[in-house]
Motif scaffolding. Structure first.
Motif, PDB file in Angstrom:
ATOM      1  N   ARG A 104       0.845  -1.191   0.000  1.00 24.20           N
ATOM      2  CA  ARG A 104       0.000   0.000   0.000  1.00 24.20           C
ATOM      3  C   ARG A 104       0.882   1.243   0.000  1.00 24.20           C
ATOM      4  NH1 ARG A 104      -2.449   0.601   6.058  1.00 24.20           N
ATOM      5  NH2 ARG A 104      -0.476   0.463   7.137  1.00 24.20           N
ATOM      6  N   ALA A 105       0.287   2.360  -0.424  1.00 23.55           N
ATOM      7  CA  ALA A 105       0.996   3.638  -0.466  1.00 23.55           C
ATOM      8  C   ALA A 105       0.012   4.745  -0.131  1.00 23.55           C
ATOM      9  CB  ALA A 105       1.599   3.868  -1.849  1.00 23.55           C
ATOM     10  N   ASN A 106       0.514   5.839   0.434  1.00 22.58           N
ATOM     11  CA  ASN A 106      -0.345   6.985   0.718  1.00 22.58           C
ATOM     12  C   ASN A 106       0.228   8.230   0.056  1.00 22.58           C
ATOM     13  OD1 ASN A 106       1.838   7.299   2.455  1.00 22.58           O
ATOM     14  ND2 ASN A 106       0.618   7.402   4.318  1.00 22.58           N
ATOM     15  N   TYR A 107      -0.497   9.317   0.181  1.00 24.71           N
ATOM     16  CA  TYR A 107      -0.133  10.571  -0.484  1.00 24.71           C
ATOM     17  C   TYR A 107       0.041  10.371  -1.986  1.00 24.71           C
ATOM     18  CZ  TYR A 107       0.082  12.489   4.132  1.00 24.71           C
ATOM     19  OH  TYR A 107      -0.272  12.888   5.391  1.00 24.71           O
ATOM     20  N   ILE A 108      -0.917   9.675  -2.591  1.00 22.23           N
ATOM     21  CA  ILE A 108      -0.927   9.487  -4.043  1.00 22.23           C
ATOM     22  C   ILE A 108      -1.714  10.646  -4.664  1.00 22.23           C
ATOM     23  CG2 ILE A 108      -1.716   8.000  -5.935  1.00 22.23           C
ATOM     24  CD1 ILE A 108       0.663   6.805  -4.418  1.00 22.23           C
ATOM     25  N   HIS A 109      -1.086  11.310  -5.626  1.00 26.30           N
ATOM     26  CA  HIS A 109      -1.705  12.450  -6.304  1.00 26.30           C
ATOM     27  C   HIS A 109      -1.651  12.243  -7.807  1.00 26.30           C
ATOM     28  CE1 HIS A 109       0.079  14.754  -2.644  1.00 26.30           C
ATOM     29  NE2 HIS A 109      -1.116  14.267  -2.346  1.00 26.30           N
ATOM     30  N   VAL A 110      -2.657  12.755  -8.515  1.00 28.90           N
ATOM     31  CA  VAL A 110      -2.557  12.858  -9.969  1.00 28.90           C
ATOM     32  C   VAL A 110      -1.911  14.218 -10.218  1.00 28.90           C
ATOM     33  CG1 VAL A 110      -3.777  12.916 -12.169  1.00 28.90           C
ATOM     34  CG2 VAL A 110      -4.647  11.479 -10.308  1.00 28.90           C
ATOM     35  N   HIS A 111      -0.700  14.204 -10.809  1.00 25.65           N
ATOM     36  CA  HIS A 111       0.015  15.463 -11.023  1.00 25.65           C
ATOM     37  C   HIS A 111       0.721  15.465 -12.368  1.00 25.65           C
ATOM     38  CE1 HIS A 111       4.076  13.853 -10.070  1.00 25.65           C
ATOM     39  NE2 HIS A 111       3.468  13.131  -9.149  1.00 25.65           N
ATOM     40  N   TRP A 112       1.353  16.583 -12.678  1.00 29.33           N
ATOM     41  CA  TRP A 112       2.081  16.754 -13.927  1.00 29.33           C
ATOM     42  C   TRP A 112       3.324  15.878 -13.924  1.00 29.33           C
ATOM     43  CZ3 TRP A 112       1.621  19.681  -9.697  1.00 29.33           C
ATOM     44  CH2 TRP A 112       2.798  19.966  -8.977  1.00 29.33           C
ATOM     45  N   GLY A 113       3.670  15.335 -15.083  1.00 36.77           N
ATOM     46  CA  GLY A 113       4.976  14.701 -15.225  1.00 36.77           C
ATOM     47  C   GLY A 113       6.027  15.796 -15.278  1.00 36.77           C
ATOM     48  N   TYR A 114       7.232  15.490 -14.804  1.00 40.25           N
ATOM     49  CA  TYR A 114       8.251  16.542 -14.721  1.00 40.25           C
ATOM     50  C   TYR A 114       8.921  16.843 -16.058  1.00 40.25           C
ATOM     51  CZ  TYR A 114       7.508  16.116  -9.751  1.00 40.25           C
ATOM     52  OH  TYR A 114       6.926  16.086  -8.515  1.00 40.25           O
ATOM     53  N   GLY A 120       8.762  11.181 -13.582  1.00 43.48           N
ATOM     54  CA  GLY A 120       9.018  11.911 -12.344  1.00 43.48           C
ATOM     55  C   GLY A 120       8.013  11.619 -11.260  1.00 43.48           C
ATOM     56  N   SER A 121       7.632  10.346 -11.114  1.00 37.24           N
ATOM     57  CA  SER A 121       6.639   9.994 -10.110  1.00 37.24           C
ATOM     58  C   SER A 121       7.122   8.821  -9.275  1.00 37.24           C
ATOM     59  CB  SER A 121       5.329   9.606 -10.803  1.00 37.24           C
ATOM     60  OG  SER A 121       4.583   8.749  -9.975  1.00 37.24           O
ATOM     61  N   ALA A 122       6.865   8.904  -7.977  1.00 37.52           N
ATOM     62  CA  ALA A 122       7.218   7.816  -7.062  1.00 37.52           C
ATOM     63  C   ALA A 122       5.981   6.994  -6.727  1.00 37.52           C
ATOM     64  CB  ALA A 122       7.839   8.393  -5.801  1.00 37.52           C
ATOM     65  N   GLY A 123       5.103   6.801  -7.670  1.00 38.01           N
ATOM     66  CA  GLY A 123       3.899   6.022  -7.426  1.00 38.01           C
ATOM     67  C   GLY A 123       2.635   6.712  -7.904  1.00 38.01           C
ATOM     68  N   CYS A 124       2.732   7.996  -8.199  1.00 41.27           N
ATOM     69  CA  CYS A 124       1.551   8.764  -8.591  1.00 41.27           C
ATOM     70  C   CYS A 124       1.252   8.641 -10.083  1.00 41.27           C
ATOM     71  CB  CYS A 124       1.770  10.246  -8.303  1.00 41.27           C
ATOM     72  SG  CYS A 124       2.061  10.652  -6.576  1.00 41.27           S
ATOM     73  N   PRO A 125      -0.034   8.637 -10.449  1.00 38.07           N
ATOM     74  CA  PRO A 125      -0.392   8.777 -11.871  1.00 38.07           C
ATOM     75  C   PRO A 125      -0.033  10.194 -12.343  1.00 38.07           C
ATOM     76  CG  PRO A 125      -2.239   7.936 -10.575  1.00 38.07           C
ATOM     77  CD  PRO A 125      -1.207   8.431  -9.607  1.00 38.07           C
ATOM     78  N   THR A 126       0.557  10.289 -13.524  1.00 33.71           N
ATOM     79  CA  THR A 126       0.978  11.598 -14.034  1.00 33.71           C
ATOM     80  C   THR A 126       0.367  11.880 -15.399  1.00 33.71           C
ATOM     81  OG1 THR A 126       2.999  10.579 -14.891  1.00 33.71           O
ATOM     82  CG2 THR A 126       3.171  11.697 -12.761  1.00 33.71           C
ATOM     83  N   ILE A 127       0.304  13.168 -15.717  1.00 33.54           N
ATOM     84  CA  ILE A 127      -0.208  13.658 -17.000  1.00 33.54           C
ATOM     85  C   ILE A 127       0.961  14.319 -17.738  1.00 33.54           C
ATOM     86  CG2 ILE A 127      -1.841  15.281 -18.094  1.00 33.54           C
ATOM     87  CD1 ILE A 127      -3.231  12.941 -16.586  1.00 33.54           C
ATOM     88  N   HIS A 128       0.979  14.147 -19.052  1.00 36.46           N
ATOM     89  CA  HIS A 128       2.026  14.753 -19.886  1.00 36.46           C
ATOM     90  C   HIS A 128       2.186  16.230 -19.505  1.00 36.46           C
ATOM     91  CE1 HIS A 128       4.038  16.404 -23.372  1.00 36.46           C
ATOM     92  NE2 HIS A 128       4.305  15.172 -23.792  1.00 36.46           N
ATOM     93  N   PRO A 129       3.425  16.681 -19.233  1.00 41.90           N
ATOM     94  CA  PRO A 129       3.607  18.060 -18.749  1.00 41.90           C
ATOM     95  C   PRO A 129       3.061  19.123 -19.698  1.00 41.90           C
ATOM     96  CG  PRO A 129       5.735  17.037 -19.258  1.00 41.90           C
ATOM     97  CD  PRO A 129       4.701  15.956 -19.324  1.00 41.90           C
ATOM     98  N   GLY A 130       3.102  18.878 -20.991  1.00 46.34           N
ATOM     99  CA  GLY A 130       2.579  19.846 -21.952  1.00 46.34           C
ATOM    100  C   GLY A 130       1.066  19.933 -21.957  1.00 46.34           C
ATOM    101  N   GLN A 131       0.408  18.968 -21.312  1.00 45.60           N
ATOM    102  CA  GLN A 131      -1.062  18.934 -21.304  1.00 45.60           C
ATOM    103  C   GLN A 131      -1.651  19.191 -19.922  1.00 45.60           C
ATOM    104  OE1 GLN A 131      -1.952  15.039 -22.997  1.00 45.60           O
ATOM    105  NE2 GLN A 131      -1.859  15.881 -25.059  1.00 45.60           N
ATOM    106  N   TRP A 132      -0.801  19.354 -18.916  1.00 41.66           N
ATOM    107  CA  TRP A 132      -1.270  19.428 -17.533  1.00 41.66           C
ATOM    108  C   TRP A 132      -2.247  20.578 -17.293  1.00 41.66           C
ATOM    109  CZ3 TRP A 132      -2.442  17.013 -13.407  1.00 41.66           C
ATOM    110  CH2 TRP A 132      -2.648  17.693 -12.211  1.00 41.66           C
TER     111      TRP A 132
END
Length: 149
Positions: A104-114, A120-132
């Motif tokens: 299990r993991a906590n503090y999961i966020h959907v955020h921009w890719g770096y 650039g994610s340690a477990g979080c779902p990311t969105i293409h930085p140009g589309q964030w």
């Protein structure tokens, strides 16, 4: 669908032509209307930047397939989507960063890719930085559901 909640749905890997953000991400309104489609990834970075020899499930937790509550919040002080109120979500593998957590993991966020070349994610779902910015603008207010394949 029967319920009246907006959804952010990550498609299977390979549903985009991008080599990093390989999953089509669709935002659905509460009545099922498509509000936008984007490129994203529900899997974390494939390596640990501090030690690139650590790869895949040894590097980071992969959140399990399923549906999770999601609300507007912050990631590193900027607007993002917070999954399950920062509480634990199940992962496909043991959490290598916090062995005591088990699968299990906590503090999961959907955020921009770096970067476009690096999630650039340690477990979080990311969105293409140009589309964030466009993605965030299309997400309805209030609470919704995140669907991960």
């Amino acid at each position: 669908m029967g319920d009246s909640t907006w959804k952010v749905v990550f498609g299977e890997t390979g549903t985009t032509n991008d080599s990093v953000y390989t999953q089509k991400v669709t935002i659905f309104s509460a009545n099922g209307e498509v509000l936008g489609t984007f490129k994203g990834s529900s899997t974390p970075n494939p390596f640990k930047p501090s030690d690139p020899s650590i790869k895949g499930e040894e590097a980071y937790p992969f959140i399990s397939e399923g549906s999770y509550g999601v609300t507007h919040g912050t990631h590193k002080g900027k607007p993002a989507l917070v999954v399950n109120n920062n509480q634990f979500v199940p992962t496909r593998n043991k959490n290598p960063n916090f062995p005591d957590y088990g699968k299990r993991a906590n503090y999961i966020h959907v955020h921009w890719g770096y970067k476009t070349t690096w999630k650039g994610s340690a477990g979080c779902p990311t969105i293409h930085p140009g589309q964030w910015k466009d993605f965030l603008a299309k997400v309805p207010s209030g609470s919704g559901i995140l669907v991960v394949p």
